[in-house]
Design an enzyme around this catalytic site. Structure first.
Site, mmCIF file in Angstrom:
data_model
loop_
_atom_site.group_PDB
_atom_site.id
_atom_site.type_symbol
_atom_site.label_atom_id
_atom_site.label_comp_id
_atom_site.label_asym_id
_atom_site.label_seq_id
_atom_site.Cartn_x
_atom_site.Cartn_y
_atom_site.Cartn_z
ATOM 1 N N CYS A 2 -21.735 -37.603 22.784
ATOM 2 C CA CYS A 2 -21.839 -37.922 24.206
ATOM 3 C C CYS A 2 -20.636 -37.437 25.006
ATOM 4 O O CYS A 2 -19.516 -37.390 24.498
ATOM 5 C CB CYS A 2 -21.943 -39.429 24.384
ATOM 6 S SG CYS A 2 -23.329 -40.140 23.516
ATOM 7 N N ARG A 27 -20.383 -29.935 22.380
ATOM 8 C CA ARG A 27 -20.225 -31.104 21.522
ATOM 9 C C ARG A 27 -21.554 -31.583 20.951
ATOM 10 O O ARG A 27 -21.572 -32.409 20.044
ATOM 11 C CB ARG A 27 -19.583 -32.240 22.315
ATOM 12 C CG ARG A 27 -18.186 -31.906 22.790
ATOM 13 C CD ARG A 27 -17.754 -32.827 23.899
ATOM 14 N NE ARG A 27 -17.665 -34.200 23.444
ATOM 15 C CZ ARG A 27 -16.529 -34.827 23.184
ATOM 16 N NH1 ARG A 27 -15.406 -34.205 23.332
ATOM 17 N NH2 ARG A 27 -16.523 -36.073 22.785
ATOM 18 N N TRP A 73 -26.007 -38.217 23.058
ATOM 19 C CA TRP A 73 -26.391 -37.924 21.677
ATOM 20 C C TRP A 73 -26.919 -39.248 21.141
ATOM 21 O O TRP A 73 -26.176 -40.212 20.998
ATOM 22 C CB TRP A 73 -25.168 -37.450 20.887
ATOM 23 C CG TRP A 73 -25.448 -36.966 19.516
ATOM 24 C CD1 TRP A 73 -25.924 -35.738 19.144
ATOM 25 C CD2 TRP A 73 -25.237 -37.692 18.296
ATOM 26 N NE1 TRP A 73 -26.027 -35.665 17.775
ATOM 27 C CE2 TRP A 73 -25.617 -36.843 17.233
ATOM 28 C CE3 TRP A 73 -24.767 -38.973 17.996
ATOM 29 C CZ2 TRP A 73 -25.534 -37.225 15.892
ATOM 30 C CZ3 TRP A 73 -24.693 -39.359 16.665
ATOM 31 C CH2 TRP A 73 -25.073 -38.485 15.638
ATOM 32 N N ASN A 108 -20.011 -43.796 26.435
ATOM 33 C CA ASN A 108 -19.905 -43.201 25.096
ATOM 34 C C ASN A 108 -19.502 -44.312 24.146
ATOM 35 O O ASN A 108 -18.670 -45.143 24.506
ATOM 36 C CB ASN A 108 -18.787 -42.153 25.043
ATOM 37 C CG ASN A 108 -19.138 -40.886 25.779
ATOM 38 O OD1 ASN A 108 -20.236 -40.748 26.304
ATOM 39 N ND2 ASN A 108 -18.191 -39.963 25.824
ATOM 40 N N GLY A 109 -20.053 -44.319 22.937
ATOM 41 C CA GLY A 109 -19.672 -45.336 21.954
ATOM 42 C C GLY A 109 -20.859 -46.201 21.579
ATOM 43 O O GLY A 109 -22.009 -45.874 21.896
ATOM 44 N N GLU A 497 -17.917 -27.067 0.566
ATOM 45 C CA GLU A 497 -17.899 -26.631 1.970
ATOM 46 C C GLU A 497 -18.986 -25.579 2.215
ATOM 47 O O GLU A 497 -19.661 -25.597 3.254
ATOM 48 C CB GLU A 497 -16.497 -26.096 2.312
ATOM 49 C CG GLU A 497 -16.356 -25.417 3.660
ATOM 50 C CD GLU A 497 -16.658 -26.299 4.867
ATOM 51 O OE1 GLU A 497 -16.922 -27.489 4.705
ATOM 52 O OE2 GLU A 497 -16.646 -25.745 5.986
ATOM 53 N N LYS A 501 -21.991 -25.995 4.935
ATOM 54 C CA LYS A 501 -22.264 -25.014 5.998
ATOM 55 C C LYS A 501 -23.737 -24.616 5.964
ATOM 56 O O LYS A 501 -24.404 -24.552 6.987
ATOM 57 C CB LYS A 501 -21.413 -23.741 5.846
ATOM 58 C CG LYS A 501 -19.952 -23.854 6.150
ATOM 59 C CD LYS A 501 -19.607 -23.971 7.612
ATOM 60 C CE LYS A 501 -19.541 -25.399 8.049
ATOM 61 N NZ LYS A 501 -18.293 -26.068 7.976
ATOM 62 N N GLU A 504 -26.104 -27.489 7.067
ATOM 63 C CA GLU A 504 -25.853 -27.874 8.459
ATOM 64 C C GLU A 504 -26.566 -26.955 9.464
ATOM 65 O O GLU A 504 -27.136 -27.427 10.441
ATOM 66 C CB GLU A 504 -24.334 -27.782 8.661
ATOM 67 C CG GLU A 504 -23.784 -28.390 9.888
ATOM 68 C CD GLU A 504 -22.237 -28.379 9.883
ATOM 69 O OE1 GLU A 504 -21.625 -27.570 9.161
ATOM 70 O OE2 GLU A 504 -21.674 -29.178 10.626
ATOM 71 N N HIS A 520 -24.909 -31.794 -16.984
ATOM 72 C CA HIS A 520 -25.039 -33.259 -16.970
ATOM 73 C C HIS A 520 -26.106 -33.710 -15.977
ATOM 74 O O HIS A 520 -26.121 -34.879 -15.585
ATOM 75 C CB HIS A 520 -23.681 -33.894 -16.640
ATOM 76 C CG HIS A 520 -22.627 -33.577 -17.660
ATOM 77 N ND1 HIS A 520 -22.639 -34.071 -18.937
ATOM 78 C CD2 HIS A 520 -21.549 -32.750 -17.591
ATOM 79 C CE1 HIS A 520 -21.606 -33.590 -19.611
ATOM 80 N NE2 HIS A 520 -20.932 -32.767 -18.818
ATOM 81 N N LYS A 619 -20.568 -32.082 17.805
ATOM 82 C CA LYS A 619 -19.302 -31.457 17.444
ATOM 83 C C LYS A 619 -18.225 -32.489 17.146
ATOM 84 O O LYS A 619 -17.525 -32.400 16.157
ATOM 85 C CB LYS A 619 -18.852 -30.531 18.588
ATOM 86 C CG LYS A 619 -17.544 -29.808 18.323
ATOM 87 C CD LYS A 619 -17.691 -28.850 17.151
ATOM 88 C CE LYS A 619 -16.372 -28.250 16.727
ATOM 89 N NZ LYS A 619 -16.479 -27.621 15.394
HETATM 90 C C1 AGP Z 1 -18.348 -29.449 9.882
HETATM 91 O O1 AGP Z 1 -18.995 -28.242 9.971
HETATM 92 C C2 AGP Z 1 -18.785 -30.541 10.669
HETATM 93 N N1 AGP Z 1 -19.667 -30.287 11.680
HETATM 94 C C3 AGP Z 1 -18.250 -31.914 10.409
HETATM 95 O O2 AGP Z 1 -18.415 -32.196 9.065
HETATM 96 C C4 AGP Z 1 -16.785 -32.183 10.822
HETATM 97 O O3 AGP Z 1 -15.920 -31.471 9.996
HETATM 98 C C5 AGP Z 1 -16.517 -33.692 10.757
HETATM 99 O O4 AGP Z 1 -17.357 -34.349 11.665
HETATM 100 C C6 AGP Z 1 -15.079 -34.050 11.021
HETATM 101 O O5 AGP Z 1 -14.673 -33.663 12.299
HETATM 102 P P1 AGP Z 1 -13.144 -33.598 12.697
HETATM 103 O O6 AGP Z 1 -12.514 -32.526 11.872
HETATM 104 O O7 AGP Z 1 -13.137 -33.274 14.170
HETATM 105 O O8 AGP Z 1 -12.553 -34.932 12.399
#
Ligand code: AGP
Length: 624
Positions: A2, A27, A73, A108-109, A497, A501, A504, A520, A619
């Site tokens: 948001c 965001r 959001w 927001n929140g 990671e 990616k 996501e 395993h 974001k």
């Molecule tokens: C990564 O591609 C993300 N979209 C997400 O995992 C991000 O790294 C996470 O939300 C943490 O955000 P920050 O680094 O702003 O704390």
């Protein structure tokens, strides 16, 4: 996540509000809206993009000198127009419905006691038009309003449990906006002429409008009126918050020759690493001295000498950079290191050690779980805190004692790329600084590590030149439903990671395993339809990894291997190999992650997904 923009001015501020929302679009959001004072309360809301909201406000001739705007959001209630902010008190407050609202509010929140408040307000006759927790605050302010909006908001927030940043205006006070924050960021923008003032959840929303920013603190309440503003703290006392000059980042929003921000940001990595190191190289001689201008902040060397262990707290990609750093911190600096997912740490019972250095890692510096985990660690008596963060003005930097600032520049793509590699650079420097403080680094080791770091931008550029080969892999991946990623040691977090990616932005189900774990359980998944990406640098674990790869081939799995030039792994039927230009020792994770970023990116492009704004994601995750 948001976003909030609000303004009090003596000109029509609708264009300013909507442009502010456009700057916050990166965001992530699923609906948006704007409300203004124009005789009464008027608003436009939409589940389309902000560009369409702009059309809507022009068609509907929405104009006003006081207003609030929001990108939502969804948390409570589906992404729908009736749940979009701004909310009006009485819910059904649109003039068309015959019940004019009095209070307009964006939030927001998350309000945790919204159910209880809703029931009480319903009993008082308030009608709810949405499923949101936000609408509860609008009605609550209305129910407490006795002619002074500031006082009504002050009384209302005393009844709220949870996290909020809010901006509110009232039908009966045309030139006033009241804001409050607790747990969610909110900044105040001071207008050039001093007559108009703004609120925003992020200074970036005000880029090009003002660079005079006041960062509101936890519990602050702010009153904006034409030509004046004041802030009171959570005790209700007048608070003098400094006005800072903040460089606007609007230039970062230009795509240049790139198709998406993510692609641009992947290709910015050599520069981002160079900039991050630049800030630190300027003080490299002092990096290893007991006194002087330490890049992590005053007293860092002293703290590094004292601490017995490191506790890393982070989320998502930042968590994986912490997992990588554990190998460096234990392997090079010989400091016992624990890495925890922030949202787990904050709620579990743990055994605090006051001699632990608590390290938070965050691109945004505003991630709610990481901030809460930091505060939890502090409340347990751990006062040695350091953050590795990309936003100098963020809450995380303000709330930790020491900081390594990464200089990735603004990252717009939801999928984090350059923030990750610059975090790794910052964490490697932390490792060296700790190793030096504890006398665990010889001069020649120190010189070799620093030399390798300085060569990183060039090494990264060579890896980026592999893009055409990665595109051919992406064509294979585009039609798949599942993928496995394998790595060992330092490169296990890189496999994690890579899988994050891919899932996501392509929505392909991807899992990562430490390769030794394959037999395993996950080996049961391997068929010819399961591509298996293997991160295979020429390190001490390469022979073990080769055995794991044989286990995959024997079950018909197709391997996509990122090998070093001298790894002695050849392409053959069922094995696709891309050779990395050079082996990079302990810094190799910074290079091996790049082809995985490109693989996710080009697979997403081939599948036609919204690369920079993947579904359901935001974001900056400023709610729990
Ligand atoms: C990564 O591609 C993300 N979209 C997400 O995992 C991000 O790294 C996470 O939300 C943490 O955000 P920050 O680094 O702003 O704390």
């Amino acid at each position: 996540m948001c976003g909030i923009v609000a303004a009090v001015a003596n000109r029509n501020i609708v264009p300013l509000l909507v442009q502010g929302l456009q700057r916050l679009e990166y965001r992530g959001y699923d609906s948006c809206g704007v409300a203004v004072h124009n005789g009464g309360l008027r608003r436009a809301r939409s589940t389309a993009r902000v560009a369409e909201l702009l059309q809507q406000v022009s068609t509907e001739h929405l104009e006003g000198t006081t207003g609030i705007a929001h990108t939502r959001w969804a948390t409570h209630g589906a992404p729908a127009v009736h749940n979009a902010h701004p909310h009006f008190s009485h819910g059904s407050g649109d003039e068309a419905e015959g019940r004019p609202g009095r209070i307009a509010l964006v939030h927001n929140g998350i309000i945790e006691n919204h159910e209880e408040l809703r029931n009480r307000l319903k009993a008082k006759g308030y009608a709810f038009a949405s499923q949101t927790d936000t609408e509860v605050i609008a009605h609550l302010v209305d129910s407490l309003y006795e002619g002074d909006l500031f006082e009504a908001v002050q009384s209302a927030i005393a009844r709220l449990h949870g996290a909020y940043a809010i901006a509110v205006f009232c039908r009966d006070e045309p030139h006033r906006v009241v804001g409050a924050r607790a747990g969610s960021p909110l900044v105040l923008g001071v207008g050039a002429e001093g007559s108009e003032h703004y609120l925003a959840s992020d200074a970036m929303a005000l880029a090009g409008v003002t660079d005079q920013i006041v960062y509101l603190e936890e519990g602050d309440l702010v009153d904006l009126q034409l030509g004046r503003y004041w802030v009171v703290d959570r005790q209700g006392d007048r608070a003098d918050r400094p006005v800072r000059t903040v460089q606007a980042h609007s230039g970062a929003a230009e795509l240049g020759p790139y198709r998406h921000y993510m692609q641009k940001e992947i290709f910015e990595q050599p520069r981002a690493i160079a900039d991050t190191l630049d800030g630190i190289q300027a003080v490299v001689p002092e990096l290893f001295e007991a006194s002087g201008n330490h890049p992590a902040g005053e007293g860092a060397h002293h703290v590094f000498k004292q601490i017995e262990s490191v506790l890393i707290l982070a989320c998502g990609t930042s968590y994986y950079s912490g997992c990588t750093a554990k190998y460096w911190l234990e392997g090079i600096a010989k400091v016992p290191t624990q890495v925890e997912i922030a949202s787990e740490y904050r709620y579990r019972e743990s055994v605090p050690n006051p001699h632990t250095l608590v390290v938070t890692i965050s691109q945004s510096g505003e991630t709610a779980d990481t901030l809460a985990a930091l505060r939890h660690a502090q409340s347990l008596g751990m006062r040695h805190t350091l953050t590795v963060c990309n936003v100098a003005s963020s809450a995380m930097v303000r709330e930790t004692r020491l900081a390594y600032l990464t200089r990735a520049g603004v990252e717009i793509g939801v999928a984090s790329t350059k923030a990750f590699t610059t975090q790794l650079a910052g964490l490697f420097l932390l490792t060296l600084a700790l190793a030096q403080a504890k006398g665990r680094l010889t001069e020649s080791q120190e010189a070799a590590h620093l030399k390798a770091m300085r060569h990183l931008p060039a090494a990264l550029s060579a890896v980026l030149a592999l893009e055409p080969q990665i595109i051919s892999w992406a064509d294979d991946f585009a039609g798949k439903q599942n993928a496995l990623f394998l790595g060992r040691g330092l490169h296990y977090p890189i496999a994690l990671e890579g899988a994050l990616k891919l899932k996501e932005i392509t929505y392909i189900h991807a899992e990562a395993y430490a390769a030794g774990e394959l037999k395993h359980g996950p080996l049961a998944l391997v068929t010819s339809e399961m591509p298996v990406v293997t991160v295979a640098p020429h390190d001490a674990l390469l022979e073990k990894l080769k055995s794991n790869m044989q286990e995959v081939r024997a079950r018909g799995g197709v391997l996509y291997v990122l090998a070093d030039a001298d790894s002695r792994i050849e392409s053959e039927d069922g094995i696709h190999v891309i050779r990395m230009p050079e082996h990079y020792g302990p810094l190799s994770p910074l290079l091996h992650v790049v082809p995985l970023q490109l693989l996710a990116y080009h697979t997403a492009v081939a599948r036609g997904t919204d690369v920079d704004k993947p579904r359901n994601l935001a974001k900056s995750v400023t709610v729990e």
